[in-house]
Design an enzyme around this catalytic site. Structure first.
Site, PDB file in Angstrom:
ATOM      1  N   GLY A 157      35.321 -17.900  -8.289  1.00  0.00           N
ATOM      2  CA  GLY A 157      36.056 -17.480  -9.483  1.00  0.00           C
ATOM      3  C   GLY A 157      35.944 -18.495 -10.600  1.00  0.00           C
ATOM      4  O   GLY A 157      35.038 -19.319 -10.616  1.00  0.00           O
ATOM      5  N   HIS A 214      32.034 -18.457 -15.481  1.00  0.00           N
ATOM      6  CA  HIS A 214      31.535 -18.924 -16.782  1.00  0.00           C
ATOM      7  C   HIS A 214      30.108 -18.420 -16.957  1.00  0.00           C
ATOM      8  O   HIS A 214      29.585 -17.686 -16.086  1.00  0.00           O
ATOM      9  CB  HIS A 214      31.632 -20.453 -16.884  1.00  0.00           C
ATOM     10  N   HIS A 245      27.753 -18.352 -14.020  1.00  0.00           N
ATOM     11  CA  HIS A 245      27.887 -17.224 -13.072  1.00  0.00           C
ATOM     12  C   HIS A 245      27.265 -15.958 -13.669  1.00  0.00           C
ATOM     13  O   HIS A 245      26.630 -15.178 -12.959  1.00  0.00           O
ATOM     14  CB  HIS A 245      29.363 -16.956 -12.767  1.00  0.00           C
ATOM     15  N   GLN A 300      36.229 -25.626   2.521  1.00  0.00           N
ATOM     16  CA  GLN A 300      35.311 -26.577   1.888  1.00  0.00           C
ATOM     17  C   GLN A 300      36.045 -27.641   1.075  1.00  0.00           C
ATOM     18  O   GLN A 300      35.429 -28.460   0.423  1.00  0.00           O
ATOM     19  CB  GLN A 300      34.239 -25.870   1.067  1.00  0.00           C
ATOM     20  N   LYS A 360      22.308 -26.178 -10.023  1.00  0.00           N
ATOM     21  CA  LYS A 360      23.167 -27.338 -10.279  1.00  0.00           C
ATOM     22  C   LYS A 360      23.713 -27.893  -8.959  1.00  0.00           C
ATOM     23  O   LYS A 360      23.784 -29.096  -8.769  1.00  0.00           O
ATOM     24  CB  LYS A 360      24.337 -26.966 -11.199  1.00  0.00           C
ATOM     25  N   ASP A 361      24.091 -26.982  -8.043  1.00  0.00           N
ATOM     26  CA  ASP A 361      24.570 -27.419  -6.731  1.00  0.00           C
ATOM     27  C   ASP A 361      23.363 -27.473  -5.791  1.00  0.00           C
ATOM     28  O   ASP A 361      23.235 -26.678  -4.863  1.00  0.00           O
ATOM     29  CB  ASP A 361      25.638 -26.443  -6.219  1.00  0.00           C
ATOM     30  N   GLN A 421      23.923 -27.915  -1.975  1.00  0.00           N
ATOM     31  CA  GLN A 421      24.456 -26.668  -1.403  1.00  0.00           C
ATOM     32  C   GLN A 421      23.330 -25.640  -1.260  1.00  0.00           C
ATOM     33  O   GLN A 421      23.163 -25.014  -0.207  1.00  0.00           O
ATOM     34  CB  GLN A 421      25.558 -26.132  -2.316  1.00  0.00           C
ATOM     35  N   SER A 470      30.325 -25.777 -15.409  1.00  0.00           N
ATOM     36  CA  SER A 470      30.986 -25.860 -14.107  1.00  0.00           C
ATOM     37  C   SER A 470      32.418 -25.399 -14.290  1.00  0.00           C
ATOM     38  O   SER A 470      33.028 -25.641 -15.341  1.00  0.00           O
ATOM     39  CB  SER A 470      30.977 -27.322 -13.636  1.00  0.00           C
TER      40      SER A 470
HETATM   41  O1  PAF Z   1      29.338 -22.685  -5.175  1.00  0.00           O
HETATM   42  C1  PAF Z   1      30.395 -22.087  -4.895  1.00  0.00           C
HETATM   43  O2  PAF Z   1      31.056 -21.508  -5.756  1.00  0.00           O
HETATM   44  C2  PAF Z   1      30.899 -22.096  -3.466  1.00  0.00           C
HETATM   45  O3  PAF Z   1      30.580 -23.294  -2.829  1.00  0.00           O
HETATM   46  C3  PAF Z   1      30.417 -20.895  -2.635  1.00  0.00           C
HETATM   47  C4  PAF Z   1      28.905 -20.875  -2.473  1.00  0.00           C
HETATM   48  C5  PAF Z   1      30.875 -19.597  -3.296  1.00  0.00           C
HETATM   49  C6  PAF Z   1      31.025 -20.936  -1.231  1.00  0.00           C
HETATM   50  O4  PAF Z   1      32.410 -20.945  -1.255  1.00  0.00           O
END
Ligand code: PAF
Length: 273
Positions: A28, A31, A34, A58, A146-147, A150, A182
């Site tokens: 959520g 921005h 997304h 997390q 950016k991540d 991940q 972000s």
């Molecule tokens: O990048 C994120 O917003 C979160 O880490 C994700 C991938 C939705 C997992 O909760």
């Protein structure tokens, strides 16, 4: 746009879909970054699912879970206007139960960089992403570059666990002054917002050095750290695309990553060379 909260209901609903499903998992506080994920997903798939779930596993106990920005109505509007077909908005109690099975991040790549200061973080990310993939069963799932750590760990999970989904990396969106977008940027005061510009400028500095044929990773890291002072630096790293340390930048196979703390806010950024 249909809003579904219950995982079982979503599974039943999506089972009837003959089309290709593009999936954008989010927490959520949406921005432009997304929106660019959703736009790319729309180009490549017939049906788009976005999830909004602030995943508790997390966040460590001392982290900002309860403070995480949240504006449900605004997020719904953004999804609607971006042409999302289903917004999945589950409650934590429907995602997690007691005595949970979980996915473990790899011992090395899950516990360096962000994983070094947040050791439980990537176990939580991989577990929730696995759950979300099992609910949505997307053909393609979209994650921001950016991540980068991940993104890499999710790609690794999908490959090593023989999962049937394509992971699509999407370029970082930036504010006009260079700051990477972000959800956490809203925490920054005016002064902190100015200080945070050093992050993208430090990456530009690295680009400048490389354009002058300085490829030595140690020199690049040193100059970036010096430039970032007095910000608190978590890491500045020069890695290959598989997240192994390298001594020298190799164009086409290098990532330069930085994470700093501005006030109480962790901000990360990177460039892909
Ligand atoms: O990048 C994120 O917003 C979160 O880490 C994700 C991938 C939705 C997992 O909760």
């Amino acid at each position: 746009m249909k809003i579904i909260k219950n995982p079982k209901e979503l599974k039943i609903y999506l089972k009837k879909m003959p089309q290709s499903i593009g999936f954008v998992p989010t927490m959520g506080a949406l921005h432009e970054g997304h929106i660019s994920l959703i736009q790319k997903a729309k180009k490549e798939n017939e049906f788009i699912v976005v999830s909004i779930f602030v995943n508790p596993t997390q966040f460590a106990k001392n982290e900002d879970l309860s403070k995480y920005p949240n504006d449900t109505l605004r997020d719904e509007k953004i999804c609607e206007m971006s042409g999302v077909d289903v917004l999945f908005y589950p409650d934590a109690k429907d995602i997690y139960g007691e005595d949970e099975v979980s996915v473990l991040a790899p011992n090395v790549r899950g516990f360096v960089l962000e994983g070094y200061t947040r050791p439980s973080h990537f176990n939580g990310v991989l577990t929730v992403v696995m759950k979300l993939f099992n609910i949505v069963k997307p053909d393609r799932a979209y994650f921001g570059k950016k991540d980068a750590q991940q993104l890499h760990l999710i790609q690794l999970m999908v490959k090593q666990l023989f999962m049937d989904v394509s992971i699509i990396p999407v370029d970082t969106m930036r504010e006009s002054d260079g700051l990477a977008m972000s959800s956490r940027n809203v925490y920054l005061s005016k002064i902190q917002r100015e200080q945070s510009l050093k992050i993208s400028s430090s990456l530009n500095l690295a680009r400048g050095l490389i354009s002058k044929n300085i490829y030595d990773a140690k020199k690049i890291k040193q100059q970036m750290r010096q430039y970032l002072e007095p910000l608190e630096v978590y890491y500045v790293e020069v890695l290959d695309r598989e997240f192994h340390t390298i001594d020298s930048v190799e164009i086409g196979n290098t990532l330069i990553l930085v994470e700093v703390k501005v006030g109480d806010t962790r901000l990360l950024d990177n460039i892909w060379l």
